[in-house]
Motif scaffolding. Structure first.
Motif, PDB file in Angstrom:
ATOM      1  N   PRO A  52       0.790  -1.285   0.027  1.00 19.33           N
ATOM      2  CA  PRO A  52       0.060   0.042   0.000  1.00 19.33           C
ATOM      3  C   PRO A  52       0.893   1.302  -0.022  1.00 19.33           C
ATOM      4  O   PRO A  52       0.701   2.235   0.787  1.00 19.33           O
ATOM      5  CB  PRO A  52      -0.890  -0.113   1.397  1.00 19.33           C
ATOM      6  CG  PRO A  52       0.255  -1.013   2.231  1.00 19.33           C
ATOM      7  CD  PRO A  52       0.682  -1.941   1.346  1.00 19.33           C
ATOM      8  N   LEU A  53       1.981   1.323  -0.700  1.00 12.51           N
ATOM      9  CA  LEU A  53       2.769   2.552  -1.068  1.00 12.51           C
ATOM     10  C   LEU A  53       1.530   3.369  -1.939  1.00 12.51           C
ATOM     11  O   LEU A  53       0.898   3.172  -2.781  1.00 12.51           O
ATOM     12  CB  LEU A  53       3.995   2.391  -1.970  1.00 12.51           C
ATOM     13  CG  LEU A  53       4.936   1.874  -1.015  1.00 12.51           C
ATOM     14  CD1 LEU A  53       6.177   1.504  -1.890  1.00 12.51           C
ATOM     15  CD2 LEU A  53       5.415   3.089  -0.006  1.00 12.51           C
ATOM     16  N   ILE A 100       0.645   0.925  12.779  1.00 14.64           N
ATOM     17  CA  ILE A 100       2.048   0.820  12.191  1.00 14.64           C
ATOM     18  C   ILE A 100       1.976   1.049  10.767  1.00 14.64           C
ATOM     19  O   ILE A 100       1.346   0.578   9.962  1.00 14.64           O
ATOM     20  CB  ILE A 100       2.608  -0.625  12.559  1.00 14.64           C
ATOM     21  CG1 ILE A 100       2.691  -1.039  14.034  1.00 14.64           C
ATOM     22  CG2 ILE A 100       4.085  -0.947  11.955  1.00 14.64           C
ATOM     23  CD1 ILE A 100       3.129  -2.352  14.600  1.00 14.64           C
ATOM     24  N   THR A 101       3.211   1.794  10.109  1.00 12.56           N
ATOM     25  CA  THR A 101       3.539   1.823   9.058  1.00 12.56           C
ATOM     26  C   THR A 101       4.918   1.723   8.850  1.00 12.56           C
ATOM     27  O   THR A 101       5.686   1.944   9.798  1.00 12.56           O
ATOM     28  CB  THR A 101       3.259   3.308   8.383  1.00 12.56           C
ATOM     29  OG1 THR A 101       3.303   3.336   7.017  1.00 12.56           O
ATOM     30  CG2 THR A 101       4.198   4.285   9.202  1.00 12.56           C
ATOM     31  N   ARG A 108      -0.183  -1.023   7.673  1.00 13.94           N
ATOM     32  CA  ARG A 108      -1.340  -2.031   8.013  1.00 13.94           C
ATOM     33  C   ARG A 108      -2.214  -1.422   8.523  1.00 13.94           C
ATOM     34  O   ARG A 108      -2.553  -0.535   9.390  1.00 13.94           O
ATOM     35  CB  ARG A 108      -0.688  -2.661   9.264  1.00 13.94           C
ATOM     36  CG  ARG A 108      -1.554  -3.933   9.779  1.00 13.94           C
ATOM     37  CD  ARG A 108      -0.966  -4.349  11.414  1.00 13.94           C
ATOM     38  NE  ARG A 108      -1.232  -3.467  12.269  1.00 13.94           N
ATOM     39  CZ  ARG A 108      -0.656  -3.677  13.439  1.00 13.94           C
ATOM     40  NH1 ARG A 108       0.020  -4.717  13.741  1.00 13.94           N
ATOM     41  NH2 ARG A 108      -0.911  -2.906  14.556  1.00 13.94           N
ATOM     42  N   GLY A 109      -3.586  -1.707   7.600  1.00 15.07           N
ATOM     43  CA  GLY A 109      -4.947  -1.215   7.997  1.00 15.07           C
ATOM     44  C   GLY A 109      -5.051   0.456   7.768  1.00 15.07           C
ATOM     45  O   GLY A 109      -4.010   0.740   7.284  1.00 15.07           O
ATOM     46  N   ARG A 114      -3.094   6.082   7.447  1.00 13.13           N
ATOM     47  CA  ARG A 114      -2.989   7.520   7.950  1.00 13.13           C
ATOM     48  C   ARG A 114      -1.802   7.883   8.327  1.00 13.13           C
ATOM     49  O   ARG A 114      -1.199   9.115   7.964  1.00 13.13           O
ATOM     50  CB  ARG A 114      -4.195   7.893   9.057  1.00 13.13           C
ATOM     51  CG  ARG A 114      -5.651   7.459   8.430  1.00 13.13           C
ATOM     52  CD  ARG A 114      -6.674   7.638   9.745  1.00 13.13           C
ATOM     53  NE  ARG A 114      -6.383   8.969  10.189  1.00 13.13           N
ATOM     54  CZ  ARG A 114      -6.862   8.959  11.485  1.00 13.13           C
ATOM     55  NH1 ARG A 114      -7.552   8.244  12.321  1.00 13.13           N
ATOM     56  NH2 ARG A 114      -6.580  10.385  12.146  1.00 13.13           N
ATOM     57  N   LEU A 115      -1.140   7.058   9.108  1.00  9.37           N
ATOM     58  CA  LEU A 115       0.069   7.272   9.620  1.00  9.37           C
ATOM     59  C   LEU A 115       1.260   7.519   8.453  1.00  9.37           C
ATOM     60  O   LEU A 115       2.012   8.325   8.369  1.00  9.37           O
ATOM     61  CB  LEU A 115       0.623   6.142  10.673  1.00  9.37           C
ATOM     62  CG  LEU A 115       1.990   6.567  11.287  1.00  9.37           C
ATOM     63  CD1 LEU A 115       1.656   7.810  12.164  1.00  9.37           C
ATOM     64  CD2 LEU A 115       2.227   5.102  12.382  1.00  9.37           C
ATOM     65  N   ALA A 116       0.985   6.579   7.536  1.00  6.51           N
ATOM     66  CA  ALA A 116       1.758   6.678   6.186  1.00  6.51           C
ATOM     67  C   ALA A 116       1.875   7.952   5.552  1.00  6.51           C
ATOM     68  O   ALA A 116       2.672   8.382   4.720  1.00  6.51           O
ATOM     69  CB  ALA A 116       1.739   5.503   5.352  1.00  6.51           C
TER      70      ALA A 116
END
Length: 362
Positions: A52-53, A100-101, A108-109, A114-116
């Motif tokens: 998911p980049l 986590i990213t 993940r998820g 959102r974090l990414a």
């Protein structure tokens, strides 16, 4: 600064000038000295692995660097410090189950996505913005060969899996996927932690011989045939003792039957840690038998990446020489040659064969 940018899946990375990142509160700005290139990086950038980049993005999974700027919440780090930058970024608003990213790589998820979007870019660049808690001091000797120390990325993952399984000194471990880049790391780290014996199954006879030459009689190679029952029996015979723990690090291309054959060699009361990519791109489920797990009191655990403390542990193992990086083959490329580095990594994914990008050499 210059950075390698993935503009779209399936296209070569473009090395271009981009704005310097700006570190805010709770962040550190680092000059990247070396960043490892995973053997499967080409599969990520082509879209085959369906990570998911979100392009455009500067990819890269962690790296070695020097601190350029620290935030007001940093009390130990200093400008100029040689550091390891961990790519496993966790949200700060849930201590129990943080999102986590993997900075510049995956997530993940929805929470991880959102974090990414904020901690978006990775280490294929001259500068990198990193959360303060993801920066770890390295021994001064690491500055002599930062490209070699970029292998921390690989070894921290396998170390995290061995920690999750609670590997103890003297125990017998089976590494499913031992002839791969990550699996061979698990073999090396296990011996550094005091494993009494390591069972190394695989189909590549040359790689099995390489492992046996490096680690000696405590390494028990097993040539796999693809017959699930026969392979399970062969692994058990090679161990010649109860197998305390199995760690699975097989790639997405491997069949679930190979993971199952390895897992079911573990002794009564043993542990199985799943860290590989089996099933990520389709295929059969692992399907471990319920009665076998229950009646034999088997612990089966999944582990993605590693806890923060694993960074300190693996740096200590390498810094002390307990985990020796000297036998590893490291090939370095400039940032301008990033696409050559990706191709080289894909063709050189054998045990202890590393590829690094060194942006400061440009």
């Amino acid at each position: 600064m210059k950075a390698a940018v993935l503009t779209q899946f399936g296209a070569p990375l473009e090395v271009r000038d981009v704005p310097d990142p700006v570190a805010g509160s709770g962040e550190v700005l680092v000059e990247v000295l070396a960043a490892g290139v995973a053997p499967y990086a080409a599969e990520v950038f082509s879209g085959k692995r369906q990570y998911p980049l979100v392009p455009p993005v500067i990819p890269g999974i962690g790296g070695v660097g020097r601190v350029v700027q620290v935030g007001p919440d940093s009390t130990r780090l200093r400008v100029g410090d040689l550091v390891w930058c961990d790519s496993t970024v966790r949200s700060r608003d849930d201590a129990l189950t943080p999102d986590i990213t993997l900075q510049g790589w995956s997530s993940r998820g929805e929470g991880g996505a959102r974090l990414a979007r904020y901690m978006h870019d990775g280490s294929f660049a001259e500068l990198m913005r990193v959360p303060t808690e993801n920066v770890f001091p390295l021994p001064a000797t690491a500055g002599e060969n930062p490209a070699r120390w970029a292998a921390v990325t690989v070894h921290a993952i396998s170390y995290g899996g061995l920690l999750a399984g609670g590997l103890a000194a003297g125990e017998t471990l089976l590494v499913s996927g031992a002839t791969g880049n990550l699996g061979s790391s698990a073999v090396a780290v296990a011996f550094a932690l005091g494993a009494g014996r390591v069972i190394a199954p695989g189909r590549n006879q040359a790689m099995l011989e390489l492992l046996a030459d490096r680690f000696g009689p405590r390494l028990c190679p097993v040539t796999l045939t693809g017959d699930e029952a026969g392979d399970r029996a062969a692994m058990s015979v090679a161990a010649d003792c109860p197998i305390d723990m199995v760690i699975d690090l097989l790639p997405p291309s491997a069949p679930s039957s190979a993971s199952r054959a390895a897992a079911m060699t573990v002794r009564e009361g043993g542990r199985v840690v799943l860290m590989g990519g089996v099933g990520m791109l389709g295929g059969d489920d692992l399907a471990l038998p319920y009665p076998w797990i229950m009646r034999n009191s088997i612990t089966v655990r999944g582990q993605w990446m590693y806890p923060r403390s694993a960074n300190v542990g693996i740096i200590r193992l390498i810094g002390s020489g307990t985990l020796d990086l000297a036998p590893e083959r490291t090939t370095s490329f400039s940032l301008a040659a990033v696409n050559d580095a990706i191709a080289h990594a894909a063709a050189h994914g054998s045990p202890f064969d590393r590829t690094s990008i060194t942006p400061v050499d440009d």
